[in-house]
Design an enzyme around this catalytic site. Structure first.
Site, PDB file in Angstrom:
ATOM      1  N   LYS A  57      53.877  43.489  48.160  1.00 41.80           N
ATOM      2  CA  LYS A  57      54.745  42.180  48.206  1.00 41.80           C
ATOM      3  C   LYS A  57      53.961  41.495  48.309  1.00 41.80           C
ATOM      4  O   LYS A  57      54.297  40.530  50.000  1.00 41.80           O
ATOM      5  CB  LYS A  57      55.942  43.065  48.435  1.00 41.80           C
ATOM      6  CG  LYS A  57      57.180  41.428  47.689  1.00 41.80           C
ATOM      7  CD  LYS A  57      58.822  42.091  48.871  1.00 41.80           C
ATOM      8  CE  LYS A  57      59.519  41.043  48.002  1.00 41.80           C
ATOM      9  NZ  LYS A  57      59.069  39.584  48.716  1.00 41.80           N
ATOM     10  N   ASP A  88      42.006  39.791  59.440  1.00 39.93           N
ATOM     11  CA  ASP A  88      40.923  38.750  59.367  1.00 39.93           C
ATOM     12  C   ASP A  88      40.779  37.997  60.664  1.00 39.93           C
ATOM     13  O   ASP A  88      39.524  37.956  60.788  1.00 39.93           O
ATOM     14  CB  ASP A  88      41.460  38.195  58.504  1.00 39.93           C
ATOM     15  CG  ASP A  88      42.235  38.081  57.127  1.00 39.93           C
ATOM     16  OD1 ASP A  88      41.221  38.892  56.857  1.00 39.93           O
ATOM     17  OD2 ASP A  88      43.035  38.113  56.518  1.00 39.93           O
ATOM     18  N   SER A 108      55.501  42.690  52.921  1.00 38.10           N
ATOM     19  CA  SER A 108      55.813  40.607  52.947  1.00 38.10           C
ATOM     20  C   SER A 108      55.468  40.693  54.373  1.00 38.10           C
ATOM     21  O   SER A 108      53.976  40.678  54.517  1.00 38.10           O
ATOM     22  CB  SER A 108      57.745  40.673  53.309  1.00 38.10           C
ATOM     23  OG  SER A 108      58.179  39.025  52.730  1.00 38.10           O
TER      24      SER A 108
END
Length: 689
Positions: free
Chosen positions: A493, A479, A468
């Site tokens: 998740k 990224d 999460s």
């Protein structure tokens, strides 16, 4: 839903199996369970809420009906040791195409009919096993095997075949317990008592139990995180035993007949002991150092919680089937001292790792916590992850560290806004995560602060339990090219749940909120690249193998999990810290060190042996072979897992193997940028070797 095998463990008995007499078929008379009017009304609302608000738009048709039936049968008899092939054929013919119709109109007759047949067969099994323990003798010198994984096996054709499976299961349980270290004295009596208790539990089943299992089969057909809570279940079903009451600091849930650890609360007794993990199955509970271990397989969750809870400072013993062994290895008894969990105990912690002549700061973040009340009232000292880590970074900079490791292993998430703020300490302002609802609406959460608190060498550690909010932070760091992610693929998740009260229009006969609650999935998380974190998780830049079994832990182990997908990317500027070429250079140096590390080589050797054991579909009931196999698993546990005494005597800040190698990677980054001045904010760096 995850497969769970009926491998309850009991004490060892040395008897023989050749020529045993089949006990007479017990007579069974059960008053059939029937759904209550309130349950049928609740089912209408569950159907409506799922179709209107769930992220996945599922057509209520015969296809869904067959999926619900399959999931329901898997829930109550996943090992295929209760129902006969004739039962399954009758269920498919009679109910395979009508469950969806009954679901829409609030009828649960089909689900209850199947459950009543399950109760009938389960009582037969308990009585058979009890009688078997009184009359049979097992021979452990015979070459015989027990099928551990029966999900793809055919359903038994007759009662005789069921008897054979039940006998093998008892033999397996007795062997298992012998090599789990329990005493063998009067084992037949102990095992018989446990099955007698389970028989008593079956006699106490009521409409609430049947509806709970059936409604779970319906909701998890939409996705694994959607579930219904009856008014009775809402406060007990997934109970946090660490905040309002004293306990071990774990959230539990029932899966098939087992009590499974759904979450280990950061900072709690179980978390500190490092003896209990998400996915472990608790099969017995004992009070104090010498209290009898009570078998809890088949118990209701609130009864299990009542047994585990206790006064602060008292000792509880748990018999578990470790998730690291895939539920196939020997049971293990652990000891945990009950305590309370405070927000302070969940706080981020720091330490210094000395590696290759360099000082590397280690920041461990067990959860993304936030004192919502303190924030609401603007208290100057309210606790939050980002505020605590900010202080730690300032301290580490003053101590002259040459890089930082952010440890998110076993971090199951928490406050989403804290994940965004924590990311913002390492990047300039920009998007961190995207959220999309079922209507296609998109929300982008951004770091609004242009300043970067720390821009030096950075590594983020993750494993299969990182989920999460942890995945959001790790994905953003990756990224942006801001740091390097090390470890194993994360949980996956990437969904958002909301709890809705099931309310009916006001009337004078019922409370408006007495139909329970529905937790359902309403949105999905996406990386700033547009890729979802759902199902696939975050793949690390540098892989470090883990003993966590990815076959039983992770979003992709749930058959109904929402799929990975992609949306349009956010507008963001990748940092200049790490290029693809520099990451590859770091990877080659990292792999080179692993290849020459004898401790790592031994770790991988034992891990590979454990993986082979996990993949076994059958286990030998020939005692010498059984013993040899289990000794391998015990040796692995001894080499790489901390036992009770070591857990109490080992310093929490002792670096582990992954931390040591991560420190070397961060050191490689620091070499490329030069030494960071003591007490100064880090300048942008590039890894150039």
């Amino acid at each position: 839903m995850r497969k769970v095998f009926f491998l309850s463990v009991s004490l060892f008995l040395l008897v023989s199996s050749a020529g045993y007499a089949v006990p007479p078929e017990p007579s069974v008379s059960l008053a059939p369970l029937k759904p209550t009017p309130v349950q049928e009304e609740a089912e209408k609302y569950i159907s409506s809420y799922l179709r209107q608000h769930h992220f996945r738009r599922v057509s209520v048709n015969d296809s869904l009906s067959q999926e619900i039936l399959s999931r329901y049968l898997d829930e109550i008899d996943n090992a295929k040791t209760y129902f006969l092939a004739s039962d399954i054929e009758r269920f498919k013919t009679k109910y395979g195409d009508i469950l969806d119709d009954q679901f829409l109109v609030g009828k649960a007759d089909a689900g209850f009919a199947i459950y009543n047949r399950f109760l009938e067969q389960a009582r037969k099994k308990m009585k058979f096993v009890i009688s078997l323990l009184d009359t049979a003798r097992f021979d452990y010198s015979l070459i015989e095997t027990f099928d551990l994984k029966r999900d793809d096996a055919p359903w038994p054709t007759d009662q005789k075949e069921l008897h054979r499976l039940w006998r093998q299961e008892v033999k397996y349980q007795l062997l298992n317990m012998k090599y789990s270290g329990e005493e063998a004295d009067s084992s037949a009596l102990v095992l018989s008592k446990r099955y007698t208790n389970r028989l008593s539990l079956l006699d106490q089943q009521n409409a609430e139990d049947a509806f709970r299992v059936f409604s779970n089969a319906i909701t998890t057909s939409f996705d694994p995180h959607t579930s219904y809570f009856s008014p009775m279940d809402f406060e007990n079903f997934q109970i946090d035993m660490s905040r309002s009451l004293e306990g071990i600091g774990a959230k539990l849930q029932i899966e098939n007949e087992y009590t499974m650890v759904n979450e280990v609360i950061p900072g709690g007794p179980a978390f500190k002991s490092k003896l209990l993990n998400k996915g472990d199955k608790i099969i017995g509970v004992g009070q104090g150092a010498r209290g009898e271990i009570v078998d809890i397989v088949g118990w209701r969750i609130n009864d299990v919680v009542h047994l585990i809870r206790g006064k602060k400072g008292s000792l509880v013993r748990l018999k578990i089937l470790p998730v690291s062994q895939g539920g196939k290895g020997p049971s293990k008894i652990i000891q945990i001292v009950r305590d309370e969990v405070t927000l302070e105990e969940q706080s981020a912690q720091k330490s210094i790792v000395e590696r290759d002549g360099r000082k590397i700061g280690l920041i461990t973040v067990p959860a993304f916590y936030l004192d919502f009340e303190g924030q609401k009232h603007n208290r100057p000292d309210y606790k939050s992850t980002s505020r605590d880590v900010r202080k730690i970074i300032e301290e580490l900079k003053l101590e002259g560290v040459q890089g930082i490791i952010l440890d998110l292993r076993n971090n199951g998430g928490g406050a989403l806004e804290e994940a965004v703020k924590l990311t913002g300490l390492f990047i300039a302002d920009g998007p961190v995560v995207q959220i999309r609802n079922s209507q296609g609406g998109k929300l982008v959460l951004r770091d609004e602060e242009p300043d970067v608190l720390y821009s030096g060498p950075l590594a983020v550690l993750v494993n299969r339990y990182s989920a999460s909010a942890s995945e959001i932070l790790a994905a953003a760091i990756q990224d942006y090219g801001r740091g390097i992610v090390i470890g194993g693929r994360t949980f996956g998740k990437g969904t958002v749940q909301s709890i809705l009260n099931i309310t009916r229009p006001f009337n004078f006969f019922y409370k408006s909120d007495d139909l329970g609650q529905l937790k359902l999935t309403v949105a999905k998380f996406y990386r700033i690249t547009g890729e979802s974190t759902q199902h696939l998780g975050v793949t690390p830049d540098l892989v470090f193998p883990s003993f966590i079994d990815s076959e039983v832990v992770g979003e992709d182990t749930y058959p109904s999990s929402l799929p990975w997908d992609k949306i349009s990317p956010s507008d963001y500027d990748r940092s200049s810290n790490l290029s693809d070429e520099s990451i590859e250079r770091l990877r080659q140096r990292y792999l080179g060190r692993l290849a020459t590390d004898s401790l790592y080589t031994g770790y991988v050797k034992d891990l590979n042996a454990l993986k082979i054991f996990r993949k076994k579909d059958v286990v030998s009931l020939y005692e010498p072979a059984f013993k040899a196999e289990f000794e391998k698993v015990k040796n692995f546990e001894a080499n790489w897992s901390r036992d009770e005494e070591e857990a109490q005597n080992t310093a929490d800040d002792k670096p582990d193997l992954m931390v040591l190698h991560a420190a070397s990677v961060v050191g490689d980054m620091a070499v490329g940028a030069g030494q960071i001045p003591r007490g100064a904010a880090s300048a942008p760096w590039h890894s150039q070797q």
